[in-house]
Scaffold this motif. Sequence first.
Motif, short mmCIF file in Angstrom:
data_model
loop_
_atom_site.label_atom_id
_atom_site.label_comp_id
_atom_site.label_asym_id
_atom_site.label_seq_id
_atom_site.Cartn_x
_atom_site.Cartn_y
_atom_site.Cartn_z
N LEU A 76 0.86 -1.18 0.00
CA LEU A 76 0.00 0.00 0.00
C LEU A 76 0.90 1.23 0.00
N LEU A 77 0.61 2.18 -0.86
CA LEU A 77 1.46 3.36 -0.98
C LEU A 77 1.36 4.28 0.23
N ASN A 78 0.18 4.40 0.79
CA ASN A 78 -0.04 5.32 1.90
C ASN A 78 0.32 4.64 3.23
N PRO A 79 1.32 5.16 3.94
CA PRO A 79 1.70 4.53 5.22
C PRO A 79 0.59 4.58 6.27
N THR A 80 -0.28 5.59 6.19
CA THR A 80 -1.41 5.66 7.12
C THR A 80 -2.37 4.51 6.88
N HIS A 81 -2.58 4.15 5.62
CA HIS A 81 -3.44 3.00 5.30
C HIS A 81 -2.85 1.72 5.86
N ARG A 82 -1.54 1.55 5.70
CA ARG A 82 -0.89 0.36 6.24
C ARG A 82 -1.09 0.27 7.75
N ARG A 83 -0.88 1.40 8.42
CA ARG A 83 -0.99 1.39 9.89
C ARG A 83 -2.42 1.13 10.33
N ILE A 84 -3.38 1.74 9.66
CA ILE A 84 -4.79 1.54 10.03
C ILE A 84 -5.16 0.07 9.91
N LEU A 85 -4.82 -0.56 8.79
CA LEU A 85 -5.17 -1.97 8.59
C LEU A 85 -4.45 -2.87 9.59
N TYR A 86 -3.18 -2.55 9.85
CA TYR A 86 -2.45 -3.36 10.82
C TYR A 86 -3.09 -3.24 12.21
N GLU A 87 -3.32 -2.02 12.64
CA GLU A 87 -3.87 -1.80 13.99
C GLU A 87 -5.26 -2.39 14.13
N LYS A 88 -6.07 -2.29 13.09
CA LYS A 88 -7.47 -2.73 13.18
C LYS A 88 -7.62 -4.24 13.00
N TYR A 89 -6.85 -4.84 12.10
CA TYR A 89 -7.09 -6.25 11.75
C TYR A 89 -5.95 -7.20 12.11
N LEU A 90 -4.71 -6.76 12.06
CA LEU A 90 -3.60 -7.70 12.22
C LEU A 90 -2.98 -7.69 13.61
N TYR A 91 -3.17 -6.63 14.34
CA TYR A 91 -2.59 -6.51 15.67
C TYR A 91 -3.16 -7.59 16.58
N ALA A 92 -2.30 -8.24 17.35
CA ALA A 92 -2.72 -9.37 18.17
C ALA A 92 -3.70 -8.97 19.28
N GLY A 93 -3.54 -7.79 19.84
CA GLY A 93 -4.46 -7.34 20.88
C GLY A 93 -5.67 -6.66 20.27
N LYS A 94 -6.70 -6.48 21.06
CA LYS A 94 -7.92 -5.82 20.59
C LYS A 94 -7.72 -4.31 20.66
N ARG A 95 -7.88 -3.64 19.53
CA ARG A 95 -7.80 -2.17 19.49
C ARG A 95 -9.14 -1.65 19.01
N TYR A 96 -9.67 -0.68 19.72
CA TYR A 96 -10.92 -0.05 19.33
C TYR A 96 -10.62 1.06 18.33
N ASP A 97 -11.60 1.37 17.49
CA ASP A 97 -11.41 2.39 16.47
C ASP A 97 -10.99 3.73 17.08
N PHE A 98 -11.62 4.13 18.18
CA PHE A 98 -11.28 5.43 18.76
C PHE A 98 -9.84 5.47 19.25
N GLU A 99 -9.30 4.35 19.70
CA GLU A 99 -7.89 4.30 20.10
C GLU A 99 -6.99 4.51 18.89
N ILE A 100 -7.36 3.89 17.78
CA ILE A 100 -6.54 4.00 16.57
C ILE A 100 -6.56 5.43 16.04
N TYR A 101 -7.75 6.02 15.90
CA TYR A 101 -7.76 7.36 15.32
C TYR A 101 -7.21 8.41 16.27
N ASN A 102 -7.28 8.17 17.57
CA ASN A 102 -6.62 9.09 18.50
C ASN A 102 -5.10 9.00 18.39
N ASP A 103 -4.58 7.77 18.26
CA ASP A 103 -3.13 7.60 18.09
C ASP A 103 -2.63 8.23 16.80
#
Length: 140
Positions: free
Chosen positions: A81-108
């Motif tokens: 993915l060209l956009n590093p923000t897209h990579r991070r969003i997908l990783y944090e939301k779907y691939l990260y082993a722990g549960k991350r809520y959307d509000f945690e991701i967009y705040n980070d």
Amino acid sequence: MTFFPEINVEKTKANAKRKLREYPRWRRVANDVDGQKITATYTFEPRQAHGNPSKPVERLAITRIDAESELEAIEYAINNLLNPTHRRILYEKYLYAGKRYDFEIYNDLYLSEASFYIELSDALLSFAEQYRNGSLLVKK
């Protein structure tokens, strides 16, 4: 005739979400440590004569290889993915082993809620295009 075919955005995003949600399961299958099947009486299933693996062991090996291939395809698509923000969003939301809520991701990421969901939508479409040469795309 258009150079890029029109796609059904909602179905394509649904395909991308489904594939990304499979990632933890593929990881478990690929890293499965139970090399031998144990029966209900806690005995190992006998191997075939001459040390050849039994069918369950053979199936386990094939399943692991398939799982590793699927993991590589998902990770390759995200890495490309060209956009590093897209990579991070997908990783944090779907691939990260722990549960991350959307509000945690967009705040980070210092994004507003609306901006986050726009970026997530774009990220899912980009992922669908990258994954196995667009196999998740649904054409109209």
